[in-house]
Design a protein around this motif. Structure first.
Motif, PDB file in Angstrom:
ATOM      1  N   ASP A  84       0.839  -1.203   0.000  1.00  0.00           N
ATOM      2  CA  ASP A  84       0.000   0.000   0.000  1.00  0.00           C
ATOM      3  C   ASP A  84       0.865   1.240   0.000  1.00  0.00           C
ATOM      4  N   ASP A  85       0.508   2.201  -0.846  1.00  0.00           N
ATOM      5  CA  ASP A  85       1.256   3.443  -0.921  1.00  0.00           C
ATOM      6  C   ASP A  85       0.278   4.601  -0.870  1.00  0.00           C
ATOM      7  N   ILE A  86       0.760   5.779  -0.533  1.00  0.00           N
ATOM      8  CA  ILE A  86      -0.101   6.950  -0.421  1.00  0.00           C
ATOM      9  C   ILE A  86      -0.164   7.654  -1.768  1.00  0.00           C
ATOM     10  N   GLY A  87      -1.288   7.476  -2.471  1.00  0.00           N
ATOM     11  CA  GLY A  87      -1.489   8.245  -3.697  1.00  0.00           C
ATOM     12  C   GLY A  87      -0.722   7.744  -4.903  1.00  0.00           C
ATOM     13  N   ILE A  88      -0.088   6.584  -4.861  1.00  0.00           N
ATOM     14  CA  ILE A  88       0.637   6.023  -6.007  1.00  0.00           C
ATOM     15  C   ILE A  88       0.276   4.542  -6.128  1.00  0.00           C
ATOM     16  N   ASP A  89      -0.124   4.116  -7.351  1.00  0.00           N
ATOM     17  CA  ASP A  89      -0.500   2.718  -7.572  1.00  0.00           C
ATOM     18  C   ASP A  89       0.571   1.924  -8.313  1.00  0.00           C
ATOM     19  N   GLY A  90       1.491   2.628  -8.937  1.00  0.00           N
ATOM     20  CA  GLY A  90       2.533   1.926  -9.676  1.00  0.00           C
ATOM     21  C   GLY A  90       3.409   2.903 -10.428  1.00  0.00           C
ATOM     22  N   GLU A  91       4.179   2.373 -11.366  1.00  0.00           N
ATOM     23  CA  GLU A  91       5.071   3.210 -12.153  1.00  0.00           C
ATOM     24  C   GLU A  91       5.284   2.583 -13.522  1.00  0.00           C
ATOM     25  N   VAL A  92       5.677   3.412 -14.482  1.00  0.00           N
ATOM     26  CA  VAL A  92       6.033   2.912 -15.810  1.00  0.00           C
ATOM     27  C   VAL A  92       7.448   3.352 -16.135  1.00  0.00           C
ATOM     28  N   GLU A  93       8.168   2.494 -16.850  1.00  0.00           N
ATOM     29  CA  GLU A  93       9.501   2.837 -17.344  1.00  0.00           C
ATOM     30  C   GLU A  93       9.425   2.924 -18.859  1.00  0.00           C
ATOM     31  N   LEU A  94      10.059   3.934 -19.420  1.00  0.00           N
ATOM     32  CA  LEU A  94       9.942   4.227 -20.845  1.00  0.00           C
ATOM     33  C   LEU A  94      11.179   3.765 -21.618  1.00  0.00           C
ATOM     34  N   TYR A  95      10.943   3.351 -22.892  1.00  0.00           N
ATOM     35  CA  TYR A  95      12.014   2.893 -23.774  1.00  0.00           C
ATOM     36  C   TYR A  95      11.866   3.593 -25.120  1.00  0.00           C
ATOM     37  N   GLU A 113      13.814   7.007 -17.662  1.00  0.00           N
ATOM     38  CA  GLU A 113      12.667   7.795 -17.220  1.00  0.00           C
ATOM     39  C   GLU A 113      11.641   6.873 -16.574  1.00  0.00           C
ATOM     40  N   ILE A 114      11.276   7.194 -15.347  1.00  0.00           N
ATOM     41  CA  ILE A 114      10.238   6.456 -14.638  1.00  0.00           C
ATOM     42  C   ILE A 114       9.153   7.443 -14.213  1.00  0.00           C
ATOM     43  N   ILE A 115       7.929   7.149 -14.602  1.00  0.00           N
ATOM     44  CA  ILE A 115       6.788   8.008 -14.273  1.00  0.00           C
ATOM     45  C   ILE A 115       5.903   7.280 -13.262  1.00  0.00           C
ATOM     46  N   LYS A 116       5.568   7.948 -12.171  1.00  0.00           N
ATOM     47  CA  LYS A 116       4.677   7.379 -11.162  1.00  0.00           C
ATOM     48  C   LYS A 116       3.223   7.492 -11.643  1.00  0.00           C
ATOM     49  N   ILE A 117       2.427   6.462 -11.334  1.00  0.00           N
ATOM     50  CA  ILE A 117       1.050   6.395 -11.810  1.00  0.00           C
ATOM     51  C   ILE A 117       0.078   6.310 -10.639  1.00  0.00           C
ATOM     52  N   GLN A 118      -0.930   7.178 -10.673  1.00  0.00           N
ATOM     53  CA  GLN A 118      -2.084   7.059  -9.781  1.00  0.00           C
ATOM     54  C   GLN A 118      -3.277   6.697 -10.648  1.00  0.00           C
ATOM     55  N   LEU A 119      -3.888   5.555 -10.382  1.00  0.00           N
ATOM     56  CA  LEU A 119      -4.944   5.029 -11.238  1.00  0.00           C
ATOM     57  C   LEU A 119      -6.272   5.008 -10.488  1.00  0.00           C
ATOM     58  N   LYS A 120      -7.297   5.622 -11.097  1.00  0.00           N
ATOM     59  CA  LYS A 120      -8.640   5.633 -10.524  1.00  0.00           C
ATOM     60  C   LYS A 120      -9.611   5.030 -11.530  1.00  0.00           C
ATOM     61  N   SER A 121     -10.488   4.144 -11.046  1.00  0.00           N
ATOM     62  CA  SER A 121     -11.399   3.425 -11.943  1.00  0.00           C
ATOM     63  C   SER A 121     -12.837   3.601 -11.496  1.00  0.00           C
ATOM     64  N   THR A 122     -13.738   3.687 -12.471  1.00  0.00           N
ATOM     65  CA  THR A 122     -15.161   3.829 -12.147  1.00  0.00           C
ATOM     66  C   THR A 122     -16.012   3.143 -13.202  1.00  0.00           C
ATOM     67  N   GLU A 123     -17.146   2.608 -12.753  1.00  0.00           N
ATOM     68  CA  GLU A 123     -18.143   2.047 -13.657  1.00  0.00           C
ATOM     69  C   GLU A 123     -19.520   2.650 -13.398  1.00  0.00           C
ATOM     70  N   LYS A 124     -19.560   3.689 -12.528  1.00  0.00           N
ATOM     71  CA  LYS A 124     -20.825   4.298 -12.136  1.00  0.00           C
ATOM     72  C   LYS A 124     -20.837   5.778 -12.496  1.00  0.00           C
ATOM     73  N   ASP A 125     -22.044   6.276 -12.771  1.00  0.00           N
ATOM     74  CA  ASP A 125     -22.184   7.697 -13.103  1.00  0.00           C
ATOM     75  C   ASP A 125     -21.837   8.588 -11.919  1.00  0.00           C
ATOM     76  N   LYS A 126     -22.005   8.080 -10.700  1.00  0.00           N
ATOM     77  CA  LYS A 126     -21.705   8.860  -9.502  1.00  0.00           C
ATOM     78  C   LYS A 126     -20.316   8.517  -8.967  1.00  0.00           C
ATOM     79  N   GLY A 127     -19.416   8.168  -9.856  1.00  0.00           N
ATOM     80  CA  GLY A 127     -18.063   7.815  -9.455  1.00  0.00           C
ATOM     81  C   GLY A 127     -17.127   8.999  -9.496  1.00  0.00           C
ATOM     82  N   TYR A 128     -15.912   8.775  -9.983  1.00  0.00           N
ATOM     83  CA  TYR A 128     -14.881   9.812  -9.968  1.00  0.00           C
ATOM     84  C   TYR A 128     -15.108  10.897 -11.021  1.00  0.00           C
ATOM     85  N   ILE A 129     -15.888  10.602 -12.037  1.00  0.00           N
ATOM     86  CA  ILE A 129     -16.076  11.558 -13.136  1.00  0.00           C
ATOM     87  C   ILE A 129     -17.189  12.535 -12.765  1.00  0.00           C
ATOM     88  N   LYS A 130     -16.816  13.821 -12.644  1.00  0.00           N
ATOM     89  CA  LYS A 130     -17.753  14.863 -12.231  1.00  0.00           C
ATOM     90  C   LYS A 130     -17.816  15.956 -13.306  1.00  0.00           C
TER      91      LYS A 130
END
Length: 477
Positions: free
Chosen positions: A38-49, A58-75
């Motif tokens: 468990d991490d605070i605000g980070i779900d993973g990372e990607v490395e670029l080629y 180059e390593i970019i940190k990723i925060q991933l949010k997922s929704t399947e409901k109209d009342k989810g993260y998309i406002k």
């Protein structure tokens, strides 16, 4: 009881799988690594080629949010301009911006099995001026869509290869001039006079009980000294203090015509430079700053500002007897001559009182490397009939504050600075303290306001725009 695979967990797993699939099919490939703990605000990372499969370091940190409901993260979804808003926790945004790596916020939208991924880089979000616990981050459903067929991830987000912004966390270059809220203080006479008091505290307190200026036994040293003057039929200005049974002032205590010299032992008067005095100890430095505040009360009273003990601010005095609603303006000169509203009274029929708005400011005295500065913070104060503090006045002050922009506050500071530094042939200058103009600072970093506006919501953009002051505080030329 066995563990349950909740709908939220299932949705999160779908989002992670969708992003993993996107990375795997992108050309050149992108290595996705989920955070195992468990991490605070980070779900993973990607490395670029690059196209040859060579790492770009180059390593970019990723925060991933997922929704399947109209009342989810998309406002605030707007089908006309193809935008929606994601509200990120303020603590998370601060964490992302403090990371040395670039951070990408990815939103997985699987409403109606849409299976869409949107990505937004996190950069230069001004979290200090936001009062809420969440920060709005606006996405564009076209430009922020991750489309694996376009293979444009590096072109958008790589520090090395992206075409629009070579640095995701860009560092603006150049120089910028900042105007501080500091006025440098100097001491023209460069002398402080100190002498022991010549009265007995207990006797002064007991004698006060026979007068209308009754003192308690817990009275401060200054209150006792003022009473000692009063009992001799004397008054004096506020620019002095008492410390360790000694009177401290810029006034020459050797002058026998000076009322203050009547309450000290003039046979043992000492004289120091300000630096010699405040350098003795931290206690002496604190006393010196308190002494300067009493001097400031004297200076500002002549400029029509009086000290409000309850709020610890200087407010503009009531200009004359209040018997009608009116505005009072003071002349000043910035780039050109102008008038500024410093007092306004409005009659409230229901309460049969006048609500008065006073221009005001708080002060602090700070020192840097033995140089003393007056730190100014403009504000407002609302009183009833010009004297008693209004219990609901803070609402009016809050309204005025919301209307003020950078230019408003800047002109407040210039107005105060003008009052403290203006001298002409008809103005008798205070001889012991002088103030310089607002301190200007030149830095080799510029504030990239365009970047702020680029990532801000429409409401934030409106706040960041610098406009003329609202009518009730606007200068008249």
């Amino acid at each position: 009881m066995s563990k349950i695979n909740s709908e939220t967990r299932i949705t999160d797993n779908k989002g992670t799988a969708a992003f993993h699939t996107y990375c795997s099919h992108h050309k050149p490939s992108i290595s996705w690594r989920a955070v195992s703990n468990d991490d605070i605000g980070i779900d993973g990372e990607v490395e670029l080629y690059n196209e040859n499969g060579e790492p770009l370091a180059e390593i970019i940190k990723i925060q991933l949010k997922s929704t399947e409901k109209d009342k989810g993260y998309i406002k605030n979804e707007n089908p006309n301009n193809k935008t929606f808003t994601f509200y990120a926790e303020k603590d998370h945004v601060e964490y992302w911006q403090n990371l040395p790596n670039d951070v990408l916020l990815v939103v997985f939208d699987n409403r109606n099995d849409a299976n869409r991924l949107y990505a937004k880089k996190i950069e230069n979000i001004d979290i200090k001026n936001t009062g809420t616990k969440s920060i709005p981050i606006q996405f564009n459903q076209e430009s922020d869509l991750l489309d694996v067929s376009k293979n444009d991830f590096l072109g958008k987000f790589s520090r090395t290869l992206n075409k629009e912004n070579p640095k995701i966390k860009s560092i603006p270059t150049g120089e910028e001039k900042l105007i501080s809220n500091l006025l440098k203080i100097s001491f023209p006479t460069n002398r402080i006079y100190i002498a022991p008091i010549n009265y007995d505290r207990e006797e002064i307190i007991k004698s006060s009980w026979q007068t209308d200026r009754y003192l308690k036994k817990t009275a401060t040293a200054r209150e006792v000294a003022l009473n000692a003057l009063s009992q001799q039929g004397l008054k004096f200005s506020s620019d002095w203090t008492v410390f360790n049974k000694q009177v401290i002032t810029f006034h020459d205590l050797n002058d026998k015509n000076l009322p203050l010299s009547r309450i000290v032992d003039t046979s043992v008067i000492e004289s120091f430079s300000p630096e010699e005095f405040y350098s003795i100890s931290d206690d002496h430095k604190s006393v010196f700053k308190a002494f300067l505040r009493f001097c400031l009360q004297q200076i500002l009273y002549k400029l029509k500002f009086e000290w409000d003990r309850e709020d610890k601010i200087f407010k503009y005095r009531v200009p004359f007897t209040i018997d009608k609603s009116f505005e009072h303006k003071e002349k000043w000169k910035g780039d050109k001559e102008a008038k500024r509203t410093v007092f306004k009274s409005q009659y409230w029929e229901k309460g049969k009182v006048y609500y008065c708005t006073h221009f005001a400011f708080s002060v602090d005295i700070v020192d840097f490397d033995n140089q003393y500065f007056l730190c100014l913070n403009p504000t407002w104060l609302v009183t009833i009939n010009g004297n008693r503090k209004s219990k609901i006045g803070y609402k009016k002050v809050s309204q005025l504050k919301k209307l003020e922009r950078n230019k408003s506050v800047y002109n407040h500071l210039r107005f105060i600075s003008y009052k403290l530094t203006y001298v002409d042939l008809f103005t008798k200058n205070y001889p012991f303290i002088q103030f310089e103009d607002l301190l200007k600072l030149e830095i080799d970093k510029v504030i990239d306001e365009d970047t702020w506006l680029k990532v801000a919501s429409d409401e934030e953009k409106n706040i960041l725009k610098d406009r003329e002051e609202p009518n009730d505080i606007k200068d008249e030329y």
